[in-house]
Write a protein that holds these residues in place. Structure first.
Motif, short mmCIF file in Angstrom:
data_model
loop_
_atom_site.label_atom_id
_atom_site.label_comp_id
_atom_site.label_asym_id
_atom_site.label_seq_id
_atom_site.Cartn_x
_atom_site.Cartn_y
_atom_site.Cartn_z
N ARG A 237 0.76 -1.23 0.10
CA ARG A 237 -0.14 0.05 0.04
C ARG A 237 0.96 1.27 0.00
O ARG A 237 1.85 1.29 0.54
CB ARG A 237 -0.91 0.16 1.49
N SER A 238 0.38 2.20 -0.63
CA SER A 238 1.02 3.75 -0.46
C SER A 238 0.56 4.19 1.03
O SER A 238 -0.40 3.52 1.81
CB SER A 238 0.43 4.79 -1.07
N TRP A 240 -0.94 6.84 1.89
CA TRP A 240 -2.43 7.41 1.94
C TRP A 240 -3.27 6.06 2.00
O TRP A 240 -4.47 6.04 2.83
CB TRP A 240 -2.69 8.25 0.89
N GLU A 241 -3.04 4.99 1.29
CA GLU A 241 -3.89 3.79 1.08
C GLU A 241 -3.79 3.34 2.64
O GLU A 241 -5.16 2.78 3.09
CB GLU A 241 -3.45 2.73 0.11
N GLN A 242 -2.95 3.27 3.32
CA GLN A 242 -2.83 2.82 4.72
C GLN A 242 -3.58 3.70 5.48
O GLN A 242 -4.33 3.12 6.49
CB GLN A 242 -1.38 2.66 4.91
N GLU A 443 -2.29 13.41 0.29
CA GLU A 443 -1.85 12.13 -0.14
C GLU A 443 -0.28 12.10 -0.20
O GLU A 443 0.27 11.14 0.34
CB GLU A 443 -2.44 11.60 -1.61
#
Length: 509
Positions: A237-238, A240-242, A443
């Motif tokens: 994950r990035s 921001w995704e986390q 992000e």
């Protein structure tokens, strides 16, 4: 039960004043638990507290220390014995010193405030004990309503100075109906009373972590490159995704995990519902813990515990061990205020006093930052809470359930062991706050923050990556890991904690 002491001297020459003590004390079973009881008789001078009562209370506290039994104060008092003037008033510091000795000995103190409980008895005894309840319908407060009206010229508003208002303000931990007091006392006394000896399971103790570094060498955090099963998805994950996973994924919140850890515990209550705390016996981590921790990664050198078989085969199994558990915050998206951090500090100090473990459950993007929180002392409250957790002499474990933002999260995470779940992150400031400060997209702020559990494990901030998301899985693993930490030599464990939190992280990912 015996009278507290001989009658007080009638120094002020009040007509027909006999100086009888209103307090009686004795030892026996309360709700099935051996305890020492101090009981105020409201029929004697309105339960007021004077010289003789102070002497009796000091005797009761000393008996509790000598017997290692909790002290239970049943309060019904209008305050200080006015017929004795200042001689009665100075009984209050005598009671305070007796309770300080009780604290120093690590003996618990419970108070039940009945109708009425006001004045010096509430100030010195009722408001300062480890666990406190006020019976529903009772008048409870510093000054009684009639005194308020006489001294201010205005009676207090309806509903003020009551058990219900004290509970709503976090001044007491419960406001049970009269017929429910016995059940609350049972849970409170069992939470405060050490269980019988618990035999460790038949296996060798886990190896101790390396000792302190040689003189002149700074302590070094262990480099981690391995990742447990289940965290490859997290590593992909990035940042921001986390963050979004922590905020939106299906997972247990702090209040749910707290209840799972201490199903029959007694609550510590403050006026901020975003922080919850409870004291009691941990669930038995010896059964079913493998589902929560079987794929865990080994803990780092500063932890001395394992998240694999360790949680399922903990030395004490978790079951029967007492602990204080604090959820900061109790609900997802919580931003606790000063009162919440004062509850965290109270909980950490209670764990240290009783010699029981402390588990903190972290799930907050950061503390409250508005004008009200600022003027109410949010900075000092966070600092005091962090100091209390760092200073707690008991074994301490923190579990980052979801969001971990800034000092508001770190205050609860400065423990012997830090555990992170797949849907969690930890960062110096929330992505939104960092983006505003650095003037970059949110992000981008998250992606550059090194906030994922895998990042923090490699950097040495997190000791354990726990592939568990349900409340029962997290609770089982946390109980077992706390039991593992409790095997460590206390002096060495405290020294390692000090080293841990005065040492830099690894240089890079």
């Amino acid at each position: 039960m015996r009278p507290s002491a001989a009658p007080a001297v009638n120094r002020l020459g009040w007509p027909d004043y006999d100086g009888r003590p209103a307090l009686r004390w004795g030892a026996g079973l309360i709700a099935g638990v051996p305890a020492v009881a101090a009981v105020w008789d409201f029929a004697v001078h309105g339960g007021s507290f004077g010289e003789a009562d102070a002497a009796g209370f000091a005797e009761a506290a000393a008996a509790a220390v000598a017997s290692r039994r909790p002290l239970v104060s049943f309060l019904r008092s209008g305050g200080t014995r006015l017929q004795e003037g200042v001689a009665g008033l100075v009984g209050l510091p005598r009671a305070a010193l007796a309770l300080a000795a009780l604290d120093a000995a690590g003996v618990g103190h419970v108070a039940v405030a009945d109708q009425p409980t006001t004045g010096g008895v509430w100030v010195t005894i009722g408001s300062r004990c480890d666990l406190r309840c006020a019976v529903a319908g009772a008048t409870v407060g510093f000054a009684g309503p009639r005194v308020v009206a006489a001294t201010t010229g205005t009676p207090p508003p309806a509903g003020s100075h009551t058990a219900a208002s004290a509970f709503a303000a976090g001044l007491v931990d419960a406001a049970p109906a009269p017929d429910s007091v016995a059940d609350w006392l049972r849970r409170a006394l069992r939470a405060l009373t050490p269980p019988g000896p618990i035999e460790p399971v038949a296996r060798a103790r886990p190896p101790m972590p390396p000792g302190p570094p040689a003189p002149g060498r700074p302590p070094v955090r262990t480099a981690r490159t391995d990742l447990p099963v289940g965290f490859d998805k997290v590593a992909a994950r990035s940042g921001w995704e986390q963050v979004m996973a922590a905020r939106t994924a299906q997972r247990a919140d702090g209040a749910t995990v707290l209840r799972a850890l201490l199903p029959d515990g007694v609550d510590l209550v403050g006026p901020d519902p975003l922080v919850g705390a409870r004291l009691g016996a941990l669930l038995d981590a010896g059964a079913g813990a493998g589902a929560g921790a079987g794929a865990g990664a080994g803990a780092g050198a500063g932890a001395g515990a394992r998240a694999g078989a360790g949680a399922g085969a903990a030395p004490h199994g978790g079951g029967g061990m007492r602990a204080v558990v604090v959820a900061v915050g109790a609900r997802r998206g919580s931003a606790p205020g000063p009162a919440g951090y004062r509850l965290l500090a109270r909980a950490a100090r209670l764990a240290g006093k009783l010699g029981v473990g402390l588990v903190t459950l972290v799930d907050t993007p950061g503390a409250a930052g508005g004008a009200h929180a600022e003027t109410a002392g949010i900075a000092a409250a966070i600092g005091d809470a962090m100091a209390a957790v760092l200073a707690c002499p008991s074994p301490t474990v923190s579990v980052v359930l979801g969001e971990g933002g800034s000092g508001g999260a770190l205050a609860a995470a400065v423990t012997d062991m830090v555990i992170m779940t797949p849907e969690s992150y930890f960062t110096a400031l929330s992505p939104e706050g960092a983006a505003t400060t650095l003037r970059i997209p949110v992000e981008q702020a998250a992606d550059r923050a090194g906030l994922r559990p895998t990042d923090l494990y490699r950097l040495g901030f997190a000791d354990c990556l726990l592939p568990a998301t349900t409340a029962d899985q997290v609770a089982q693993a946390a109980a077992g890991l706390l039991a593992e930490v409790s095997w460590q030599d206390p002096a060495q464990r405290r020294e390692r904690r000090q080293q841990r939190w005065s040492t830099e992280l690894r240089d890079s990912l």
